[in-house]
Design a protein around this motif. Structure first.
Motif, mmCIF file in Angstrom:
data_model
loop_
_atom_site.group_PDB
_atom_site.id
_atom_site.type_symbol
_atom_site.label_atom_id
_atom_site.label_comp_id
_atom_site.label_asym_id
_atom_site.label_seq_id
_atom_site.Cartn_x
_atom_site.Cartn_y
_atom_site.Cartn_z
ATOM 1 N N ASP A 136 -2.202 4.936 11.107
ATOM 2 C CA ASP A 136 -3.441 4.743 11.365
ATOM 3 C C ASP A 136 -4.285 4.277 10.009
ATOM 4 O OD1 ASP A 136 -3.343 4.394 13.935
ATOM 5 O OD2 ASP A 136 -3.871 6.746 14.185
ATOM 6 N N ALA A 137 -3.652 5.093 9.029
ATOM 7 C CA ALA A 137 -4.634 4.798 7.574
ATOM 8 C C ALA A 137 -4.563 3.442 7.203
ATOM 9 C CB ALA A 137 -4.050 5.874 6.601
ATOM 10 N N VAL A 138 -3.428 2.857 7.087
ATOM 11 C CA VAL A 138 -3.244 1.484 6.876
ATOM 12 C C VAL A 138 -4.174 0.633 7.506
ATOM 13 C CG1 VAL A 138 -1.662 -0.264 6.229
ATOM 14 C CG2 VAL A 138 -0.960 1.908 5.663
ATOM 15 N N VAL A 198 0.796 -1.176 -0.058
ATOM 16 C CA VAL A 198 0.239 -0.121 0.010
ATOM 17 C C VAL A 198 0.722 1.335 0.004
ATOM 18 C CG1 VAL A 198 -1.672 1.379 1.564
ATOM 19 C CG2 VAL A 198 -2.012 -1.194 1.199
ATOM 20 N N THR A 199 1.861 1.351 1.032
ATOM 21 C CA THR A 199 2.754 2.273 0.984
ATOM 22 C C THR A 199 3.616 2.763 -0.284
ATOM 23 O OG1 THR A 199 2.916 2.186 3.253
ATOM 24 C CG2 THR A 199 4.724 3.485 2.108
ATOM 25 N N GLU A 200 4.036 1.400 -0.913
ATOM 26 C CA GLU A 200 4.833 1.630 -2.271
ATOM 27 C C GLU A 200 3.988 2.033 -3.337
ATOM 28 O OE1 GLU A 200 7.990 -1.868 -1.499
ATOM 29 O OE2 GLU A 200 6.369 -2.433 -2.862
ATOM 30 N N LEU A 201 2.523 1.593 -3.278
ATOM 31 C CA LEU A 201 1.812 2.185 -4.390
ATOM 32 C C LEU A 201 1.395 3.589 -3.990
ATOM 33 C CD1 LEU A 201 -0.546 2.032 -6.745
ATOM 34 C CD2 LEU A 201 -2.313 1.487 -4.954
ATOM 35 N N THR A 202 1.254 4.328 -3.015
ATOM 36 C CA THR A 202 1.185 5.472 -2.585
ATOM 37 C C THR A 202 2.324 6.207 -3.045
ATOM 38 O OG1 THR A 202 -0.275 4.916 -0.793
ATOM 39 C CG2 THR A 202 0.490 7.272 -0.887
ATOM 40 N N LEU A 203 3.566 5.708 -2.825
ATOM 41 C CA LEU A 203 4.678 6.531 -3.102
ATOM 42 C C LEU A 203 4.604 6.791 -4.715
ATOM 43 C CD1 LEU A 203 7.227 4.930 -0.572
ATOM 44 C CD2 LEU A 203 6.596 7.198 -0.471
ATOM 45 N N GLU A 233 -3.956 14.347 -0.387
ATOM 46 C CA GLU A 233 -5.081 14.264 -1.013
ATOM 47 C C GLU A 233 -6.068 13.285 -0.227
ATOM 48 O OE1 GLU A 233 -5.032 13.441 -5.062
ATOM 49 O OE2 GLU A 233 -4.192 15.522 -5.668
ATOM 50 N N ASP A 234 -5.475 12.174 0.241
ATOM 51 C CA ASP A 234 -6.013 11.395 1.447
ATOM 52 C C ASP A 234 -5.335 10.986 2.267
ATOM 53 O OD1 ASP A 234 -4.321 9.213 0.323
ATOM 54 O OD2 ASP A 234 -5.490 9.002 -1.467
ATOM 55 N N ASP A 235 -5.919 10.015 3.401
ATOM 56 C CA ASP A 235 -5.361 9.832 4.490
ATOM 57 C C ASP A 235 -3.956 8.954 4.322
ATOM 58 O OD1 ASP A 235 -7.225 10.740 6.160
ATOM 59 O OD2 ASP A 235 -8.360 8.898 6.236
ATOM 60 N N LEU A 236 -3.844 8.286 3.518
ATOM 61 C CA LEU A 236 -2.614 7.611 3.066
ATOM 62 C C LEU A 236 -1.438 8.258 2.297
ATOM 63 C CD1 LEU A 236 -4.324 4.288 1.521
ATOM 64 C CD2 LEU A 236 -2.928 4.176 3.333
ATOM 65 N N GLU A 237 -1.755 9.411 1.672
ATOM 66 C CA GLU A 237 -0.790 10.297 1.176
ATOM 67 C C GLU A 237 -0.626 11.047 2.415
ATOM 68 O OE1 GLU A 237 -1.850 12.676 -2.189
ATOM 69 O OE2 GLU A 237 -2.104 10.734 -3.428
ATOM 70 N N ARG A 238 -1.290 11.364 3.187
ATOM 71 C CA ARG A 238 -1.063 12.313 4.350
ATOM 72 C C ARG A 238 -0.090 11.510 5.511
ATOM 73 N NH1 ARG A 238 -6.206 14.751 3.151
ATOM 74 N NH2 ARG A 238 -7.287 13.044 4.356
#
Length: 261
Positions: A117-119, A57-62, A87-92
């Protein structure tokens, strides 16, 4: 006499470990009524989690932020914030993991953002929908499989020791081999069945989640959505930019549950 003790230990280890594996498999089974999300479509973040867990998930966000010029990922393994407004909780959570300095090692960012927490919220939502395997179930089955493997090795070792202790007259070790072969067959059979029936529970996605993941694998049309879908499902290996791939793979290796570890 010592051979009888070895035989007892082999049977005990085989029986207890196989019983634990069976109980773990039954405990992780989900009735059809609990599979609430089997018919819905996955978001990219959900697909990433089911395919590779929090780190995916983090890699996709990056990757997504880098492609939109919100982050700069250098091939040396550093991440630099370009736009501090996620733009969303994961990006933040990624921006927060980088910190106020605006620059950090990608490995450290991946570890911190994956535990955010987002993940965890994303994971809880997928578990509730019956698409992801709860942490307890995944570790329970994996531990049981390791115990059966250990019992297999122990049984083989005890059989060898017992045969070395048997007098060398003709036929002296024949019955002993048969008695040790039975628990060995039991553990090997349990491992074979677990590989077919239980193995999906050792991954992030449940069987229903994996079916939705397989449905995402389609023809590559060259769109940004298709590229990000490939990254979500297959991981860093789907990145065609050598510099970006190098940035994400510094100090680690990556694998996909759909293609093997």
């Amino acid at each position: 006499m010592l051979s009888l003790l070895f035989l007892f230990l082999a049977w005990s280890a085989a029986g207890l470990s196989c019983a634990r594996l069976c109980l773990a498999a039954v405990d992780t089974a989900r009735p059809p009524s609990a599979r609430l999300g089997a018919q819905r479509e996955l978001t990219l973040y959900e697909a990433a989690f089911l395919a590779g867990g929090p780190h995916r998930v983090t890699e996709l966000t990056l990757v997504s932020m880098h492609r939109r010029r919100r982050l700069l990922l250098a091939h040396t393994g550093w991440a630099t914030v370009v736009d501090p407004d996620g733009e969303d909780d994961l990006e933040r959570s990624v921006i927060g993991a980088i910190g106020p300095a605006g620059q950090a090692r990608i490995g450290a960012v991946r570890a911190a953002a994956s535990a955010a927490d987002a993940v965890r919220t994303l994971a809880d939502r997928l578990v509730h929908a019956g698409l992801a395997v709860p942490d307890r179930d995944r570790t329970q089955v994996a531990s049981a499989v390791r115990q059966v493997r250990g019992a297999t090795v122990l049984t083989a070792a005890l059989a060898v020791l017992s045969l070395l202790m048997v007098p060398q007259e003709a036929g002296g070790g024949g019955p002993l081999i048969i008695w040790f072969a039975l628990p060995l067959i039991l553990t090997l059979g349990a491992l074979a069945i677990a590989r077919i029936e239980v193995h999906p529970y050792t991954r992030w996605a449940s069987p229903d989640g994996r079916r939705l993941l397989v449905g995402l694998v389609g023809t590559v049309d060259g769109s940004e959505r298709a590229f990000l879908t490939a990254v979500a499902v297959h991981g860093v290996g789907a990145v065609d930019d050598p510099s970006l791939r190098a940035a994400l793979t510094v100090g680690r290796t990556s694998g996909s549950p759909l293609t093997g570890h």
